[in-house]
Design an enzyme around this catalytic site. Sequence first.
Site, PDB file in Angstrom:
ATOM      1  N   THR A   7       0.798  -1.233  -0.075  1.00 37.90           N
ATOM      2  CA  THR A   7      -0.049  -0.137  -0.180  1.00 37.90           C
ATOM      3  C   THR A   7       0.763   1.105  -0.090  1.00 37.90           C
ATOM      4  O   THR A   7       0.499   2.453  -0.487  1.00 37.90           O
ATOM      5  CB  THR A   7      -1.040   0.068   1.316  1.00 37.90           C
ATOM      6  OG1 THR A   7      -1.675  -0.963   1.061  1.00 37.90           O
ATOM      7  CG2 THR A   7      -1.617   1.168   1.317  1.00 37.90           C
TER       8      THR A   7
ATOM      9  N   ASP B 114       1.145  -6.573  -4.685  1.00 37.91           N
ATOM     10  CA  ASP B 114       0.284  -6.747  -3.409  1.00 37.91           C
ATOM     11  C   ASP B 114       0.839  -7.835  -2.617  1.00 37.91           C
ATOM     12  O   ASP B 114       0.865  -8.938  -3.276  1.00 37.91           O
ATOM     13  CB  ASP B 114      -1.174  -6.565  -3.890  1.00 37.91           C
ATOM     14  CG  ASP B 114      -2.067  -6.688  -2.720  1.00 37.91           C
ATOM     15  OD1 ASP B 114      -1.830  -7.201  -1.605  1.00 37.91           O
ATOM     16  OD2 ASP B 114      -3.098  -5.673  -2.709  1.00 37.91           O
ATOM     17  N   SER B 115       0.930  -7.662  -1.441  1.00 37.77           N
ATOM     18  CA  SER B 115       1.668  -8.796  -0.624  1.00 37.77           C
ATOM     19  C   SER B 115       0.867  -9.908  -0.668  1.00 37.77           C
ATOM     20  O   SER B 115       1.296 -11.073  -0.057  1.00 37.77           O
ATOM     21  CB  SER B 115       2.101  -8.226   0.780  1.00 37.77           C
ATOM     22  OG  SER B 115       1.029  -8.243   1.633  1.00 37.77           O
TER      23      SER B 115
ATOM     24  N   THR C  45       1.442  -4.930   3.965  1.00 29.59           N
ATOM     25  CA  THR C  45       1.172  -5.454   5.300  1.00 29.59           C
ATOM     26  C   THR C  45       0.553  -6.962   5.299  1.00 29.59           C
ATOM     27  O   THR C  45       0.778  -7.438   6.314  1.00 29.59           O
ATOM     28  CB  THR C  45       0.205  -4.422   6.117  1.00 29.59           C
ATOM     29  OG1 THR C  45      -1.017  -4.252   5.282  1.00 29.59           O
ATOM     30  CG2 THR C  45       1.099  -3.281   6.085  1.00 29.59           C
ATOM     31  N   ASP C  46      -0.313  -7.054   4.428  1.00 25.35           N
ATOM     32  CA  ASP C  46      -1.137  -8.401   4.292  1.00 25.35           C
ATOM     33  C   ASP C  46      -0.099  -9.623   4.649  1.00 25.35           C
ATOM     34  O   ASP C  46      -0.829 -10.323   5.625  1.00 25.35           O
ATOM     35  CB  ASP C  46      -2.017  -8.571   3.369  1.00 25.35           C
ATOM     36  CG  ASP C  46      -3.152  -7.470   3.054  1.00 25.35           C
ATOM     37  OD1 ASP C  46      -3.383  -6.765   4.285  1.00 25.35           O
ATOM     38  OD2 ASP C  46      -3.643  -7.438   1.817  1.00 25.35           O
TER      39      ASP C  46
HETATM   40  N1  ASN Z   1      -2.888  -5.393   0.252  1.00 29.02           N
HETATM   41  C1  ASN Z   1      -1.901  -4.298   0.760  1.00 29.02           C
HETATM   42  C2  ASN Z   1      -0.761  -5.318   0.808  1.00 29.02           C
HETATM   43  O1  ASN Z   1      -0.221  -6.124   1.491  1.00 29.02           O
HETATM   44  C3  ASN Z   1      -2.094  -3.973   2.100  1.00 29.02           C
HETATM   45  C4  ASN Z   1      -1.190  -2.974   2.644  1.00 29.02           C
HETATM   46  O2  ASN Z   1      -0.100  -3.002   2.319  1.00 29.02           O
HETATM   47  N2  ASN Z   1      -1.686  -2.254   3.691  1.00 29.02           N
HETATM   48  O3  ASN Z   1       0.291  -5.361  -0.235  1.00 29.02           O
END
Ligand code: ASN
Length: 529
Positions: free
Chosen positions: A19, A84-85, A116-117
């Site tokens: 993100t 996207d993780s 973060t995921d």
């Molecule tokens: N979907 C995003 C990811 O994991 C979520 C994030 O980074 N806050 O890449």
Amino acid sequence: MARALEPQRRLLAVYTGGTIGMRSEQGVLVPGSGLAAVLRSLPMFHDEEYARACGLPEDTLVLPPAIPDQRVIYTVLECQPLFDSSDMTITEWVQIAQTIERHYGQYDGFVVIHGTDTMAFAASVLSFVLENLQKTVILTGAQVPIHALWNDSRENLLGALLMAGQYVIPEVCLFFQNQLFRGNRVTKVDSRRFAAFCSPHLPPLAVMGTDVTINWELVRKARGKAQLVVHSSMERDVGLLRLYPGIPAALVRAFLQPPLKGVVMETFGSGNGPTKPDLLRELRAAAERGLIILNCSHCLQGAVTSDYAAGMAMAGAGIVSGFDMTSEAALAKLSYVLGHPGLTPDDRKEEADAIREALVPSLACAAAHAGDLEVLQALGDLGSDLSLESFNGQTPLHAAARGGQPGAVTMLLRRGVDVDPRDEDGLSPLLLAVKGRHRGVIELLRAAGACLSLQELEDAGTELCRLAARADLEGLQSWWQAGADLSSPGYDGRSALLVAEAAGNLEVVTFLQNLKGGAGVQAPGPATL
Ligand code: ASN
């Protein structure tokens, strides 16, 4: 011409996506390139004047001064493609580790910018893949992109760069919302709030507020000059199975089929599950085939124990307790252990036994730390060596001393373990008990002949003065009980008594004076080496 300026610490920031750099496309967020250019335009991330004066190359950024006489210089390496993780796997995480390995000599520390995921999985995997780290590796990311007016990207990334740039914390960490966590202890608990992660069983390694507070006692110490090793042969055929009330045995059977080699089974409460015979039969059969089943709890707090008849330990051989590991860490550990070269893939049963044996030291340590006598007893009865060292060189006796568990200490001593083993950092169980002020444990260890080493006694002076300044009577009493000489001078030559007098800590003064006048400032007991 380039100016010679203050000392510089060089970092590599590996940007994998997430993100933090995302842009909105047709109403949804997608990974965005060009993070370095964005950072270059933000004065908090780049001091253009200094960069020009210094003649830094185009791809290199420099933070404004944070502490006198030191600059943090960093290069952003943007991965192709960006993720996207949710799409990341062990393959990408091993590639990140290999990138760190390739650039290991050129940089003083590393920041991995990640979504973060799956960041808790990434941090767990990297913590096993990167062995013998001598440099800081910090994962960070954000809940809101850096382009947004109100975001957590800037704070998180700046914090991670400052931590990696200023401190040597030689392990894989995760920085989020002013806290630095051990990477394989975290889990994502919130998809919206900035405090997205928590570390349910280990306090943060560091907290950034007005000051930076580092919990050095928790920070892993680098092992001598050992070379970095990247374990790229992580086993991919591992899985995660969450039990739920009424889960059909047939579904479990289907899940546990080859090529699966190991599974983290998330169970209820303190490691419990349905006791239906058909389900237990499937689990036993899978374990018999050589499948490794690691039992972890659904719960965020508390560990897997053997308190209940419905405990999975009851299901029989083959189910290994994951104690207080997060599922993310357990999955990474399974993948690491199963991928370890030297285990013969032909003999699944023997291999499974070897792997269970490899897991024993850390299980015994976890049980000793939690004071779980039943598990310790069971491990001992199975013929496991209870003086084996776990990953950081600590034995179960270290763990029992650190956890303040007199019952476990007694049991281990009765089983004849060495009373004075040293871990990787040279620490003894006695010193750990002193630090934790576990008086009962200190007494047991002293009675069994444990002594503080010459080095520990030499270092004690400064610590005693610190305790005296804080009026920490219990701390001083613990040192006394362990055989330290309470009149040892601190680094500035003053004794604890002088410090306590200057600080007006009367209770401490009285205690130290009484020792001086009566029993002496050194506790009786086994001779100190
Ligand atoms: N979907 C995003 C990811 O994991 C979520 C994030 O980074 N806050 O890449």
